[in-house]
Write a protein that holds these residues in place. Structure first.
Motif, PDB file in Angstrom:
ATOM      1  N   VAL A 170       2.899  -0.838 -14.634  1.00  0.00           N
ATOM      2  CA  VAL A 170       3.182  -0.273 -13.310  1.00  0.00           C
ATOM      3  C   VAL A 170       2.096   0.717 -12.919  1.00  0.00           C
ATOM      4  CG1 VAL A 170       4.876   1.005 -11.926  1.00  0.00           C
ATOM      5  CG2 VAL A 170       5.659  -0.459 -13.805  1.00  0.00           C
ATOM      6  N   TYR A 171       1.635   0.625 -11.661  1.00  0.00           N
ATOM      7  CA  TYR A 171       0.730   1.633 -11.110  1.00  0.00           C
ATOM      8  C   TYR A 171       1.309   2.141  -9.799  1.00  0.00           C
ATOM      9  CZ  TYR A 171      -3.109   3.867  -8.698  1.00  0.00           C
ATOM     10  OH  TYR A 171      -3.867   4.769  -8.007  1.00  0.00           O
ATOM     11  N   ARG A 172       1.393   3.464  -9.683  1.00  0.00           N
ATOM     12  CA  ARG A 172       1.852   4.102  -8.446  1.00  0.00           C
ATOM     13  C   ARG A 172       0.758   5.036  -7.931  1.00  0.00           C
ATOM     14  NH1 ARG A 172       6.733   3.885 -11.148  1.00  0.00           N
ATOM     15  NH2 ARG A 172       8.413   2.958  -9.930  1.00  0.00           N
ATOM     16  N   PHE A 173       0.364   4.846  -6.678  1.00  0.00           N
ATOM     17  CA  PHE A 173      -0.621   5.745  -6.075  1.00  0.00           C
ATOM     18  C   PHE A 173       0.131   6.910  -5.444  1.00  0.00           C
ATOM     19  CE2 PHE A 173      -3.510   6.969  -2.536  1.00  0.00           C
ATOM     20  CZ  PHE A 173      -4.531   7.464  -3.328  1.00  0.00           C
ATOM     21  N   ASP A 174       0.545   7.860  -6.297  1.00  0.00           N
ATOM     22  CA  ASP A 174       1.337   8.998  -5.838  1.00  0.00           C
ATOM     23  C   ASP A 174       0.504  10.265  -5.657  1.00  0.00           C
ATOM     24  OD1 ASP A 174       0.826   9.491  -8.497  1.00  0.00           O
ATOM     25  OD2 ASP A 174       2.924   9.563  -9.113  1.00  0.00           O
ATOM     26  N   TRP A 175      -0.814  10.148  -5.743  1.00  0.00           N
ATOM     27  CA  TRP A 175      -1.695  11.310  -5.637  1.00  0.00           C
ATOM     28  C   TRP A 175      -1.550  11.993  -4.278  1.00  0.00           C
ATOM     29  CZ3 TRP A 175      -6.069  12.464  -2.630  1.00  0.00           C
ATOM     30  CH2 TRP A 175      -6.784  13.590  -3.043  1.00  0.00           C
ATOM     31  N   LEU A 176      -1.496  11.228  -3.193  1.00  0.00           N
ATOM     32  CA  LEU A 176      -1.365  11.816  -1.862  1.00  0.00           C
ATOM     33  C   LEU A 176      -0.015  12.522  -1.698  1.00  0.00           C
ATOM     34  CD1 LEU A 176      -2.920   9.023   0.391  1.00  0.00           C
ATOM     35  CD2 LEU A 176      -3.905  11.247  -0.185  1.00  0.00           C
ATOM     36  N   ALA A 177       1.036  11.946  -2.283  1.00  0.00           N
ATOM     37  CA  ALA A 177       2.359  12.568  -2.196  1.00  0.00           C
ATOM     38  C   ALA A 177       2.385  13.900  -2.940  1.00  0.00           C
ATOM     39  CB  ALA A 177       3.420  11.630  -2.741  1.00  0.00           C
ATOM     40  N   LEU A 178       1.700  13.970  -4.071  1.00  0.00           N
ATOM     41  CA  LEU A 178       1.744  15.175  -4.900  1.00  0.00           C
ATOM     42  C   LEU A 178       0.782  16.254  -4.432  1.00  0.00           C
ATOM     43  CD1 LEU A 178       1.973  13.446  -8.388  1.00  0.00           C
ATOM     44  CD2 LEU A 178       3.828  14.503  -7.099  1.00  0.00           C
ATOM     45  N   THR A 179      -0.342  15.860  -3.845  1.00  0.00           N
ATOM     46  CA  THR A 179      -1.352  16.858  -3.477  1.00  0.00           C
ATOM     47  C   THR A 179      -1.405  17.147  -1.982  1.00  0.00           C
ATOM     48  OG1 THR A 179      -3.082  15.164  -3.278  1.00  0.00           O
ATOM     49  CG2 THR A 179      -2.794  16.227  -5.445  1.00  0.00           C
ATOM     50  N   GLN A 180      -1.070  16.180  -1.148  1.00  0.00           N
ATOM     51  CA  GLN A 180      -1.197  16.353   0.298  1.00  0.00           C
ATOM     52  C   GLN A 180       0.140  16.365   1.034  1.00  0.00           C
ATOM     53  OE1 GLN A 180      -4.340  16.962   1.317  1.00  0.00           O
ATOM     54  NE2 GLN A 180      -4.908  16.693  -0.827  1.00  0.00           N
ATOM     55  N   GLY A 181       1.228  16.094   0.325  1.00  0.00           N
ATOM     56  CA  GLY A 181       2.539  16.091   0.958  1.00  0.00           C
ATOM     57  C   GLY A 181       2.838  14.847   1.774  1.00  0.00           C
ATOM     58  N   ILE A 182       2.036  13.796   1.600  1.00  0.00           N
ATOM     59  CA  ILE A 182       2.289  12.527   2.295  1.00  0.00           C
ATOM     60  C   ILE A 182       3.298  11.747   1.449  1.00  0.00           C
ATOM     61  CG2 ILE A 182       1.272  10.366   3.097  1.00  0.00           C
ATOM     62  CD1 ILE A 182      -1.370  11.937   3.432  1.00  0.00           C
ATOM     63  N   PRO A 183       4.505  11.501   1.944  1.00  0.00           N
ATOM     64  CA  PRO A 183       5.583  10.990   1.083  1.00  0.00           C
ATOM     65  C   PRO A 183       5.531   9.493   0.778  1.00  0.00           C
ATOM     66  CG  PRO A 183       6.405  11.295   3.294  1.00  0.00           C
ATOM     67  CD  PRO A 183       4.987  11.796   3.307  1.00  0.00           C
ATOM     68  N   LEU A 184       4.537   8.758   1.252  1.00  0.00           N
ATOM     69  CA  LEU A 184       4.461   7.309   1.027  1.00  0.00           C
ATOM     70  C   LEU A 184       3.696   7.016  -0.261  1.00  0.00           C
ATOM     71  CD1 LEU A 184       3.709   6.180   4.679  1.00  0.00           C
ATOM     72  CD2 LEU A 184       5.919   6.348   3.523  1.00  0.00           C
ATOM     73  N   VAL A 185       4.300   6.207  -1.129  1.00  0.00           N
ATOM     74  CA  VAL A 185       3.721   5.919  -2.446  1.00  0.00           C
ATOM     75  C   VAL A 185       3.608   4.402  -2.629  1.00  0.00           C
ATOM     76  CG1 VAL A 185       3.981   6.215  -4.936  1.00  0.00           C
ATOM     77  CG2 VAL A 185       4.769   8.015  -3.379  1.00  0.00           C
ATOM     78  N   PRO A 186       2.424   3.825  -2.414  1.00  0.00           N
ATOM     79  CA  PRO A 186       2.249   2.396  -2.710  1.00  0.00           C
ATOM     80  C   PRO A 186       2.327   2.160  -4.222  1.00  0.00           C
ATOM     81  CG  PRO A 186       0.447   3.253  -1.361  1.00  0.00           C
ATOM     82  CD  PRO A 186       1.222   4.427  -1.864  1.00  0.00           C
ATOM     83  N   TYR A 187       2.863   1.007  -4.613  1.00  0.00           N
ATOM     84  CA  TYR A 187       2.960   0.695  -6.038  1.00  0.00           C
ATOM     85  C   TYR A 187       2.765  -0.800  -6.259  1.00  0.00           C
ATOM     86  CZ  TYR A 187       7.694  -0.951  -5.058  1.00  0.00           C
ATOM     87  OH  TYR A 187       8.776  -1.632  -4.555  1.00  0.00           O
ATOM     88  N   ILE A 188       2.420  -1.129  -7.489  1.00  0.00           N
ATOM     89  CA  ILE A 188       2.285  -2.535  -7.886  1.00  0.00           C
ATOM     90  C   ILE A 188       2.795  -2.658  -9.319  1.00  0.00           C
ATOM     91  CG2 ILE A 188      -0.100  -2.237  -8.661  1.00  0.00           C
ATOM     92  CD1 ILE A 188      -0.582  -5.129  -7.637  1.00  0.00           C
ATOM     93  N   LYS A 189       3.516  -3.764  -9.579  1.00  0.00           N
ATOM     94  CA  LYS A 189       4.071  -4.017 -10.908  1.00  0.00           C
ATOM     95  C   LYS A 189       3.785  -5.467 -11.292  1.00  0.00           C
ATOM     96  CE  LYS A 189       8.045  -0.981 -10.113  1.00  0.00           C
ATOM     97  NZ  LYS A 189       9.494  -0.811 -10.288  1.00  0.00           N
ATOM     98  N   GLY A 190       3.566  -5.697 -12.560  1.00  0.00           N
ATOM     99  CA  GLY A 190       3.369  -7.053 -13.050  1.00  0.00           C
ATOM    100  C   GLY A 190       3.695  -7.139 -14.527  1.00  0.00           C
ATOM    101  N   GLY A 191       4.118  -8.323 -14.965  1.00  0.00           N
ATOM    102  CA  GLY A 191       4.427  -8.476 -16.382  1.00  0.00           C
ATOM    103  C   GLY A 191       5.143  -9.782 -16.680  1.00  0.00           C
ATOM    104  N   GLY A 192       5.729  -9.833 -17.853  1.00  0.00           N
ATOM    105  CA  GLY A 192       6.422 -11.033 -18.310  1.00  0.00           C
ATOM    106  C   GLY A 192       7.928 -10.908 -18.157  1.00  0.00           C
TER     107      GLY A 192
END
Length: 196
Positions: free
Chosen positions: A123-145
């Motif tokens: 799993v990868y979540r791009f939560d940097w903007l939410a944590l540092t800039q207060g932008i509450p949108l967090v794109p994510y991607i998941k993959g596996g078996g």
């Protein structure tokens, strides 16, 4: 002494920059999710030459299953976003009328299909903007078996077809992307209290 003050200011600035920033939040190293949604098994894929209404899953059940899943993740890297490894388990069931062997029409007997999908995910979540800039949108991607245990029942017992129990395992791959909303922005004080 006066000519050395820029050096002293520089040392104080470097020392201050080296101090860890204290945000008051608990460490973020795990995540938990509960989700529900529609699941349509690919049973009818092998019967694409038949009219849709005559395909086995469509003829017996007619609609997607309701899938409930829980997922737990362990985050092991947090810089520009967070990387995690997750385990997920779900359950879905659907009930319908068994088909008559001779006519292919629904009978008076009930039948059911049950599925238990188990997933191992990256799993990868791009939560940097939410944590540092207060932008509450967090794109994510998941993959596996995915490893799925399935079984079919009739009258509360596992069905038998041609002498074989209607149960088994199937495996495959899963991938999903999305956009999550971090709800802290609604009330930061409440979010802090919840964290505490």
């Amino acid at each position: 002494m006066q000519k050395h003050w820029p050096v002293a200011v520089a040392l104080v600035s470097l020392t201050a920059a080296a101090q860890p920033k204290v945000s008051g939040e608990s460490p973020r190293d795990m995540a938990f999710e509960f989700k529900m949604g529609a699941l349509t098994p690919l049973i009818d894929r092998s019967f694409a030459d038949l009219p849709e209404a005559s395909r086995p899953y469509q003829a017996v059940f007619g609609a997607p299953m309701l899938l409930a899943e829980v997922e737990i993740e362990r985050q092991f890297f947090q810089r520009v976003g967070s990387f995690a490894v997750g385990l997920s388990a779900g359950y879905a069931e659907k009930y319908g009328r068994a088909l008559e062997v001779n006519t292919g029409l629904p009978s008076s007997e009930g039948t059911s299909l049950h599925m238990l999908p188990l997933k191992l995910l990256a799993v990868y979540r791009f939560d940097w903007l939410a944590l540092t800039q207060g932008i509450p949108l967090v794109p994510y991607i998941k993959g596996g078996g995915v490893l799925t245990h399935w079984w079919s029942q009739k009258g509360g017992v596992t069905e038998v077809s041609d002498g074989q129990p209607a149960t088994g395992w199937a495996w495959g791959f899963a991938g999903v992307g999305g956009l999550a909303v971090q709800l802290d922005f609604i009330d930061y004080r409440l979010a802090r209290d919840f964290d505490t």
